[in-house]
Design a protein around this motif. Sequence first.
Motif, PDB file in Angstrom:
ATOM      1  N   ALA A  10       0.891  -1.232  -0.161  1.00  0.00           N
ATOM      2  CA  ALA A  10      -0.019   0.024   0.189  1.00  0.00           C
ATOM      3  C   ALA A  10       0.802   1.375   0.130  1.00  0.00           C
ATOM      4  O   ALA A  10       1.980   1.315   0.771  1.00  0.00           O
ATOM      5  CB  ALA A  10      -0.750  -0.082   1.329  1.00  0.00           C
ATOM      6  N   SER A  11       0.517   2.306  -0.835  1.00  0.00           N
ATOM      7  CA  SER A  11       1.443   3.232  -1.037  1.00  0.00           C
ATOM      8  C   SER A  11       0.588   4.456  -1.554  1.00  0.00           C
ATOM      9  O   SER A  11      -0.349   4.437  -2.471  1.00  0.00           O
ATOM     10  CB  SER A  11       2.488   3.013  -2.100  1.00  0.00           C
ATOM     11  N   THR A  12       0.837   5.595  -0.812  1.00  0.00           N
ATOM     12  CA  THR A  12      -0.136   6.799  -1.221  1.00  0.00           C
ATOM     13  C   THR A  12       0.758   7.834  -2.020  1.00  0.00           C
ATOM     14  O   THR A  12       0.300   8.420  -3.048  1.00  0.00           O
ATOM     15  CB  THR A  12      -0.371   7.433   0.070  1.00  0.00           C
ATOM     16  N   SER A  13       1.892   8.229  -1.618  1.00  0.00           N
ATOM     17  CA  SER A  13       2.672   9.126  -2.397  1.00  0.00           C
ATOM     18  C   SER A  13       3.895   8.429  -2.930  1.00  0.00           C
ATOM     19  O   SER A  13       4.778   9.288  -3.532  1.00  0.00           O
ATOM     20  CB  SER A  13       3.227  10.292  -1.349  1.00  0.00           C
ATOM     21  N   GLY A  14       3.783   7.141  -3.094  1.00  0.00           N
ATOM     22  CA  GLY A  14       4.697   6.499  -4.197  1.00  0.00           C
ATOM     23  C   GLY A  14       5.830   5.943  -3.535  1.00  0.00           C
ATOM     24  O   GLY A  14       6.886   5.364  -3.993  1.00  0.00           O
ATOM     25  N   HIS A  15       6.144   6.100  -2.003  1.00  0.00           N
ATOM     26  CA  HIS A  15       7.248   6.006  -1.490  1.00  0.00           C
ATOM     27  C   HIS A  15       7.360   4.314  -1.427  1.00  0.00           C
ATOM     28  O   HIS A  15       8.519   3.822  -1.575  1.00  0.00           O
ATOM     29  CB  HIS A  15       7.733   6.329  -0.036  1.00  0.00           C
ATOM     30  N   THR A  16       6.525   3.737  -0.914  1.00  0.00           N
ATOM     31  CA  THR A  16       6.371   2.418  -0.764  1.00  0.00           C
ATOM     32  C   THR A  16       6.667   1.608  -2.155  1.00  0.00           C
ATOM     33  O   THR A  16       7.321   0.514  -2.295  1.00  0.00           O
ATOM     34  CB  THR A  16       5.166   1.597  -0.023  1.00  0.00           C
ATOM     35  N   GLU A  17       5.669   2.289  -3.118  1.00  0.00           N
ATOM     36  CA  GLU A  17       5.913   1.861  -4.425  1.00  0.00           C
ATOM     37  C   GLU A  17       7.425   1.715  -4.842  1.00  0.00           C
ATOM     38  O   GLU A  17       7.782   0.703  -5.373  1.00  0.00           O
ATOM     39  CB  GLU A  17       4.854   2.485  -5.398  1.00  0.00           C
ATOM     40  N   SER A  59       4.059  -1.564   3.682  1.00  0.00           N
ATOM     41  CA  SER A  59       3.126  -0.486   4.024  1.00  0.00           C
ATOM     42  C   SER A  59       3.713   0.720   4.550  1.00  0.00           C
ATOM     43  O   SER A  59       4.517   0.435   5.446  1.00  0.00           O
ATOM     44  CB  SER A  59       1.744  -1.121   5.107  1.00  0.00           C
ATOM     45  N   SER A  60       3.307   1.886   4.274  1.00  0.00           N
ATOM     46  CA  SER A  60       3.767   2.983   4.885  1.00  0.00           C
ATOM     47  C   SER A  60       2.770   3.162   6.425  1.00  0.00           C
ATOM     48  O   SER A  60       1.895   2.335   6.408  1.00  0.00           O
ATOM     49  CB  SER A  60       3.369   4.117   4.165  1.00  0.00           C
ATOM     50  N   THR A  61       3.310   4.180   6.968  1.00  0.00           N
ATOM     51  CA  THR A  61       2.765   4.161   8.276  1.00  0.00           C
ATOM     52  C   THR A  61       1.694   5.556   8.266  1.00  0.00           C
ATOM     53  O   THR A  61       2.185   6.603   7.713  1.00  0.00           O
ATOM     54  CB  THR A  61       3.583   4.532   9.617  1.00  0.00           C
TER      55      THR A  61
HETATM   56  C1  LIG Z   1      -1.271  11.717   7.025  1.00  0.00           C
HETATM   57  C2  LIG Z   1      -0.052  11.074   7.250  1.00  0.00           C
HETATM   58  C3  LIG Z   1       0.290  10.481   8.316  1.00  0.00           C
HETATM   59  C4  LIG Z   1       1.430   9.965   8.605  1.00  0.00           C
HETATM   60  N1  LIG Z   1       1.665   9.154   9.818  1.00  0.00           N
HETATM   61  C5  LIG Z   1       2.721   8.610  10.025  1.00  0.00           C
HETATM   62  C6  LIG Z   1       3.123   8.132  11.440  1.00  0.00           C
HETATM   63  O1  LIG Z   1       2.366   7.963  12.174  1.00  0.00           O
HETATM   64  N2  LIG Z   1       4.346   7.528  11.507  1.00  0.00           N
HETATM   65  C7  LIG Z   1       5.271   7.757  10.484  1.00  0.00           C
HETATM   66  O2  LIG Z   1       6.501   7.220  10.918  1.00  0.00           O
HETATM   67  N3  LIG Z   1       4.991   8.474   9.429  1.00  0.00           N
HETATM   68  C8  LIG Z   1       3.824   8.841   9.107  1.00  0.00           C
HETATM   69  N4  LIG Z   1       3.751   9.337   7.924  1.00  0.00           N
HETATM   70  C9  LIG Z   1       4.809   9.355   6.907  1.00  0.00           C
HETATM   71  C10 LIG Z   1       4.834   8.421   5.950  1.00  0.00           C
HETATM   72  O3  LIG Z   1       4.663   6.858   6.335  1.00  0.00           O
HETATM   73  C11 LIG Z   1       5.904   8.215   5.000  1.00  0.00           C
HETATM   74  O4  LIG Z   1       5.786   9.643   4.263  1.00  0.00           O
HETATM   75  C12 LIG Z   1       6.201   7.314   4.048  1.00  0.00           C
HETATM   76  O5  LIG Z   1       7.294   7.283   3.058  1.00  0.00           O
HETATM   77  C13 LIG Z   1       4.797   7.479   2.782  1.00  0.00           C
HETATM   78  O6  LIG Z   1       4.948   6.426   2.183  1.00  0.00           O
HETATM   79  P1  LIG Z   1       3.832   5.940   0.785  1.00  0.00           P
HETATM   80  O7  LIG Z   1       4.078   7.328  -0.129  1.00  0.00           O
HETATM   81  O8  LIG Z   1       4.157   4.893   0.149  1.00  0.00           O
HETATM   82  O9  LIG Z   1       2.373   6.120   1.392  1.00  0.00           O
HETATM   83  C14 LIG Z   1       2.508  10.090   7.708  1.00  0.00           C
HETATM   84  C15 LIG Z   1       2.202  10.651   6.406  1.00  0.00           C
HETATM   85  C16 LIG Z   1       1.097  11.333   6.108  1.00  0.00           C
HETATM   86  C17 LIG Z   1       0.984  12.020   4.902  1.00  0.00           C
END
Ligand SMILES: Cc1cc2nc3c(=O)[nH]c(=O)nc-3n(C[C@H](O)[C@H](O)[C@H](O)COP(=O)(O)O)c2cc1C
Length: 162
Positions: A10-17, A59-61
């Motif tokens: 699961a990835s929202t901004s593309g980091h996990t991807e 998964s991201s957090t």
């Molecule tokens: C709304 C939101 C909440 C987040 N909460 C946490 C958190 O509780 N702990 C943490 O370590 N990172 C947190 N993050 C940071 C993301 O986990 C991090 O930017 C990650 O690299 C995003 O990966 P993705 O693009 O694959 O989703 C949060 C980011 C956002 C936008």
Amino acid sequence: MQRTLRIIYASTSGHTEFVVDTLAKYLKERDPQMVTTLIRAERAMPEDLTKDDLTILASSTWNTGSIEGQLNPHMHAFLMTRAKDMDLRNGAFAVIALGDYRYFYTAKASDHLSAFIEHHDGKQVLPSLSIINEPFDQTERIEHFGDELITIMKTLTTKAEG
Ligand SMILES: Cc1cc2nc3c(=O)[nH]c(=O)nc-3n(C[C@H](O)[C@H](O)[C@H](O)COP(=O)(O)O)c2cc1C
């Protein structure tokens, strides 16, 4: 011997991807015998957890449900709702979690993924890979995890062997 790996992510901004794409590309180069399938949590079915020799949950957090330190909402919906009754007995798993130092519960997705595997009787066969902050200059750590994965997968009985 061909071995199969599934990465559910699961990835929202593309980091996990980025992390799972980098890993899959590295594994293809280093072990042509390994067949890797990537699938987004949004599209994953519960059966995807048990189809292959090893399954990675990545998964991201997030602040899912307005509480920090949770799984990305798509992974949360998959594991806690659609796959909540899955029996993972005898399954081999690994975990990749992302997070950011600015949050108190840094990369806590790792704990949630490991707990899901344990509570459903699966076996996590490697220490989790945690990627804190942007992943783009952390390729070496991802590749090191890939090497460990290749080594451990050679010790597993393949599903094809039964
Ligand atoms: C709304 C939101 C909440 C987040 N909460 C946490 C958190 O509780 N702990 C943490 O370590 N990172 C947190 N993050 C940071 C993301 O986990 C991090 O930017 C990650 O690299 C995003 O990966 P993705 O693009 O694959 O989703 C949060 C980011 C956002 C936008």
